[in-house]
Scaffold this motif. Structure first.
Motif, PDB file in Angstrom:
ATOM      1  N   GLN A 292     -45.636  57.449  -4.998  1.00 32.40           N
ATOM      2  CA  GLN A 292     -46.370  56.686  -5.995  1.00 32.40           C
ATOM      3  C   GLN A 292     -45.538  56.505  -7.243  1.00 32.40           C
ATOM      4  O   GLN A 292     -44.409  56.964  -7.337  1.00 32.40           O
ATOM      5  N   ASN A 293     -46.193  55.901  -8.205  1.00 32.92           N
ATOM      6  CA  ASN A 293     -45.571  55.555  -9.463  1.00 32.92           C
ATOM      7  C   ASN A 293     -45.699  56.679 -10.479  1.00 32.92           C
ATOM      8  O   ASN A 293     -45.387  56.495 -11.646  1.00 32.92           O
ATOM      9  N   LEU A 294     -46.145  57.829 -10.054  1.00 34.47           N
ATOM     10  CA  LEU A 294     -46.445  58.905 -10.976  1.00 34.47           C
ATOM     11  C   LEU A 294     -45.536  60.097 -10.721  1.00 34.47           C
ATOM     12  O   LEU A 294     -44.980  60.250  -9.635  1.00 34.47           O
ATOM     13  N   SER A 295     -45.432  60.957 -11.722  1.00 33.92           N
ATOM     14  CA  SER A 295     -44.705  62.213 -11.580  1.00 33.92           C
ATOM     15  C   SER A 295     -45.471  63.301 -12.304  1.00 33.92           C
ATOM     16  O   SER A 295     -46.366  63.020 -13.117  1.00 33.92           O
TER      17      SER A 295
ATOM     18  N   SER B 104     -46.121  58.713 -16.134  1.00 35.51           N
ATOM     19  CA  SER B 104     -45.602  57.512 -15.497  1.00 35.51           C
ATOM     20  C   SER B 104     -44.721  56.793 -16.516  1.00 35.51           C
ATOM     21  O   SER B 104     -45.040  56.765 -17.708  1.00 35.51           O
TER      22      SER B 104
ATOM     23  N   LEU C 297     -46.882  51.894 -15.949  1.00 27.72           N
ATOM     24  CA  LEU C 297     -48.146  51.867 -15.229  1.00 27.72           C
ATOM     25  C   LEU C 297     -48.335  50.562 -14.456  1.00 27.72           C
ATOM     26  O   LEU C 297     -47.936  49.482 -14.898  1.00 27.72           O
TER      27      LEU C 297
ATOM     28  N   ASP D 289     -52.827  52.014 -10.686  1.00 26.65           N
ATOM     29  CA  ASP D 289     -52.906  53.379 -11.212  1.00 26.65           C
ATOM     30  C   ASP D 289     -54.249  53.667 -11.884  1.00 26.65           C
ATOM     31  O   ASP D 289     -54.526  54.815 -12.237  1.00 26.65           O
TER      32      ASP D 289
END
Lengths: 113, 113
Positions: free
Chosen positions: A62-65, A78, A81, A85
């Motif tokens: 995904q686009n997150l950490s 992120s 975004l 999300d």
């Protein structure tokens, strides 16, 4: 007694902007920490979990950490975004081990516009 | 693929009746299963845990059964009250002893006076 703090409660962010959600736990040591996301009308999706400082397991690409700079602090981030999300983000902690229940924070409602 | 399924349709019952919610799973061999309650805009709250070697667990007006052959758990609320209206989530451990819970999408219960 143990408490979990999660903030902010609501957040509206434009597409492409960065994100930082913070979660802290008080009253316990070395907890397992979790980030879940709940899309509207959907179940809880496990995003990240951590069993110790600097130890992060990612469950879905995904686009997150996530990061755990201190024992009782868990941060979801992120850089940019996406509309997808958007959702209700929940932090949780447990003592770990067999059958331990999760204690959830009050959640952050994120709307990406 | 692994699945946890709860009835996505809302359950509407009359006050005083017994509510029964179902959680089915496939391609898991959980050591335990948990049930949580979630109110709108809030984080889930733990209710009950049942282990694979337990057939039934009770807590006040709540009863949970666990049938590992059918791969099913039933959650009962007896003498239901309007205050029991909420979404109920089942969760099970993914790989055992990690505290990593996978959640169903939840069933919304509405108890009418």
């Amino acid at each position: 007694s143990q408490t979990i703090h999660q903030w902010p409660a609501t957040l509206v962010q434009p597409v492409g902007s960065p994100l930082s959600l913070e979660c802290t736990v008080e009253g316990t040591s070395n907890p397992n920490l979790y980030w879940y996301r709940q899309a509207a009308g959907r179940g809880l999706q496990l995003l990240f979990y951590s069993v110790g400082i600097g130890q992060i397991s990612s469950e879905v690409p995904q686009n997150l950490s996530a990061s755990r700079p201190q024992d009782r602090q868990f941060i979801l981030s992120s850089k940019k975004l996406l509309l997808s999300d958007s959702g209700f983000y929940l932090c949780a902690w447990s003592l770990g081990g067999d059958g331990e229940k999760l204690f959830f924070g009050s959640g952050t409602q994120l709307s990406v516009l | 693929s692994q699945k946890i399924e709860q009835n996505s349709e809302a359950l509407n019952i009359q006050e005083g009746k017994t509510a029964t919610l179902t959680c089915n799973y496939t391609n898991y061999s959980p050591a335990y299963l948990q049930w949580y309650r979630q109110d709108p805009g809030r984080g889930p709250v733990f209710l009950l845990l049942i282990r694979e070697n337990e057939k039934e667990k009770r807590k006040e007006r709540l009863k949970v059964t666990f049938d590992t052959t059918l791969k099913q758990s039933l959650f009962h609320i007896t003498a239901s009250q309007p205050a029991d209206s909420a979404t109920y989530l089942c969760a099970l451990d993914d790989t055992g002893n990690t505290g990593k819970l996978i959640f169903g999408q939840g069933t919304t219960l509405q108890v009418k006076p």
